[in-house]
Design a protein around this motif. Structure first.
Motif, PDB file in Angstrom:
ATOM      1  N   PRO A   1      -1.273  -3.693   2.871  1.00 58.87           N
ATOM      2  CA  PRO A   1      -2.693  -3.641   3.231  1.00 58.87           C
ATOM      3  C   PRO A   1      -2.966  -4.487   4.467  1.00 58.87           C
ATOM      4  O   PRO A   1      -2.427  -5.585   4.622  1.00 58.87           O
ATOM      5  CB  PRO A   1      -3.393  -4.231   1.999  1.00 58.87           C
ATOM      6  CG  PRO A   1      -2.455  -3.966   0.872  1.00 58.87           C
ATOM      7  CD  PRO A   1      -1.075  -4.092   1.454  1.00 58.87           C
TER       8      PRO A   1
ATOM      9  N   LYS B   1      -6.011   8.582  -2.673  1.00 58.68           N
ATOM     10  CA  LYS B   1      -6.011   7.288  -2.001  1.00 58.68           C
ATOM     11  C   LYS B   1      -5.562   7.355  -0.550  1.00 58.68           C
ATOM     12  O   LYS B   1      -5.569   6.335   0.145  1.00 58.68           O
ATOM     13  CB  LYS B   1      -5.099   6.316  -2.773  1.00 58.68           C
ATOM     14  CG  LYS B   1      -5.635   5.941  -4.149  1.00 58.68           C
ATOM     15  CD  LYS B   1      -4.688   5.006  -4.872  1.00 58.68           C
ATOM     16  CE  LYS B   1      -5.291   4.528  -6.185  1.00 58.68           C
ATOM     17  NZ  LYS B   1      -6.385   3.546  -5.967  1.00 58.68           N
TER      18      LYS B   1
ATOM     19  N   LYS C   1      -7.487   4.520   1.252  1.00 60.27           N
ATOM     20  CA  LYS C   1      -6.871   3.208   1.414  1.00 60.27           C
ATOM     21  C   LYS C   1      -5.710   3.246   2.405  1.00 60.27           C
ATOM     22  O   LYS C   1      -5.356   2.225   2.989  1.00 60.27           O
ATOM     23  CB  LYS C   1      -6.367   2.689   0.058  1.00 60.27           C
ATOM     24  CG  LYS C   1      -7.476   2.325  -0.907  1.00 60.27           C
ATOM     25  CD  LYS C   1      -6.914   1.613  -2.134  1.00 60.27           C
ATOM     26  CE  LYS C   1      -8.024   1.091  -3.030  1.00 60.27           C
ATOM     27  NZ  LYS C   1      -7.486   0.336  -4.194  1.00 60.27           N
TER      28      LYS C   1
ATOM     29  N   ASP D   1      -0.277   2.746  -3.169  1.00 59.15           N
ATOM     30  CA  ASP D   1      -1.044   1.793  -3.978  1.00 59.15           C
ATOM     31  C   ASP D   1      -0.510   1.758  -5.407  1.00 59.15           C
ATOM     32  O   ASP D   1      -1.268   1.707  -6.370  1.00 59.15           O
ATOM     33  CB  ASP D   1      -2.528   2.175  -3.962  1.00 59.15           C
ATOM     34  CG  ASP D   1      -3.440   1.020  -4.356  1.00 59.15           C
ATOM     35  OD1 ASP D   1      -3.012  -0.145  -4.236  1.00 59.15           O
ATOM     36  OD2 ASP D   1      -4.580   1.283  -4.791  1.00 59.15           O
TER      37      ASP D   1
ATOM     38  N   MET E   1       0.823  -1.211   0.000  1.00 59.24           N
ATOM     39  CA  MET E   1       0.000   0.000   0.000  1.00 59.24           C
ATOM     40  C   MET E   1       0.861   1.267   0.000  1.00 59.24           C
ATOM     41  O   MET E   1       0.558   2.233  -0.674  1.00 59.24           O
ATOM     42  CB  MET E   1      -0.925   0.006   1.212  1.00 59.24           C
ATOM     43  CG  MET E   1      -1.923   1.130   1.203  1.00 59.24           C
ATOM     44  SD  MET E   1      -3.062   1.012  -0.167  1.00 59.24           S
ATOM     45  CE  MET E   1      -4.033  -0.391   0.336  1.00 59.24           C
TER      46      MET E   1
END
Length: 239
Positions: A26, A75, A152, A61, A1
């Motif tokens: 992640p 993100k 994210k 990401d 990530m």
């Protein structure tokens, strides 16, 4: 990530961050530990595009923060140690402003504001001017704002400073739930007990250099995180 590769940032002759390489995956809560002036805040600001590194690469990401900063910033969310909020706005006006920036739909923002507002006990204060908020209330509002666009990755600089025990507990639960659904969190902290109980991975930085990194079990070994940190802080730099 989040991929940090050979990140270096200088202020004049001082090297604040020295060839730092880390990967946050992640599902991970990744703690970033070090004394004042170690380079934690500079690293976080480089990761979210506020500062430009002198060399190295940061990807969110898979997207380069240097090459496509807008796409990368969509993100992520960044929570600074002292959030700079607009005091003339009410809490709900500020949240609507942030939601507008990220294109959050009316339905989604209403649901998230209601849910997070109740979780952090801030719903009743959202109609008040932010200038009337206590430090802890401002911190709660900034946390809700960071979560509004469902990022994210969340970057946090000392997120527990100024929070009462209940709010700190709620934040820890929120962080865990966020990562359990596939998000990732990279946060700096001086509160070693929090890091020890909360983090999946941890990195210790000193004078801009990475001293040790790995899972909490790997970094801590048979000692407490505080013992490891104090030993590394008092000893020579390691790689």
């Amino acid at each position: 990530m989040l991929q940090i590769q050979q990140l270096t940032k200088r202020y004049g002759e001082k090297t604040a961050v020295d060839a730092l390489t880390l990967t946050i995956r992640p599902g991970e809560i990744f703690g970033f530990i070090g004394p004042n002036g170690a380079g934690k805040t500079t690293t976080l600001k480089c990761c979210c595009g506020i500062l430009q590194p002198d060399s190295g690469e940061v990807r969110v990401d898979g997207i380069s923060v240097r090459e496509d900063p807008l796409a990368a910033k969509r993100k992520l969310a960044y929570l600074p140690d002292n959030p700079d909020l607009y005091h003339y706005m009410t809490g709900i006006q500020y949240l609507d402003f942030i939601a507008d920036i990220f294109g959050v739909s009316d339905a989604a923002r209403a649901e998230r504001v209601r849910g997070y507002g109740e979780r952090f006990g801030l719903t009743g204060a959202l109609a008040q001017p932010i200038g009337d908020y206590s430090h802890g209330m401002k911190q709660k509002l900034a946390i809700i704002a960071a979560l509004l666009h469902a990022p994210k990755l969340i970057l946090m600089d000392e997120p527990f400073v100024g929070l009462d025990p209940l709010a700190a507990h709620q934040l820890k639960q929120t962080m865990r739930a966020f990562c359990d659904t596939g998000g990732a969190i990279f946060f700096s902290t001086h509160v070693l007990e929090v890091a020890e109980k909360l983090c999946d991975q941890v990195a210790i930085i000193k004078n801009g250099k990475l001293i040790r990194a790995g899972s909490m079990a790997e970094v801590r070994g048979d000692a407490s995180l505080e013992t490891v940190f104090l030993e590394l802080e008092g000893g020579a730099d390691e790689r």
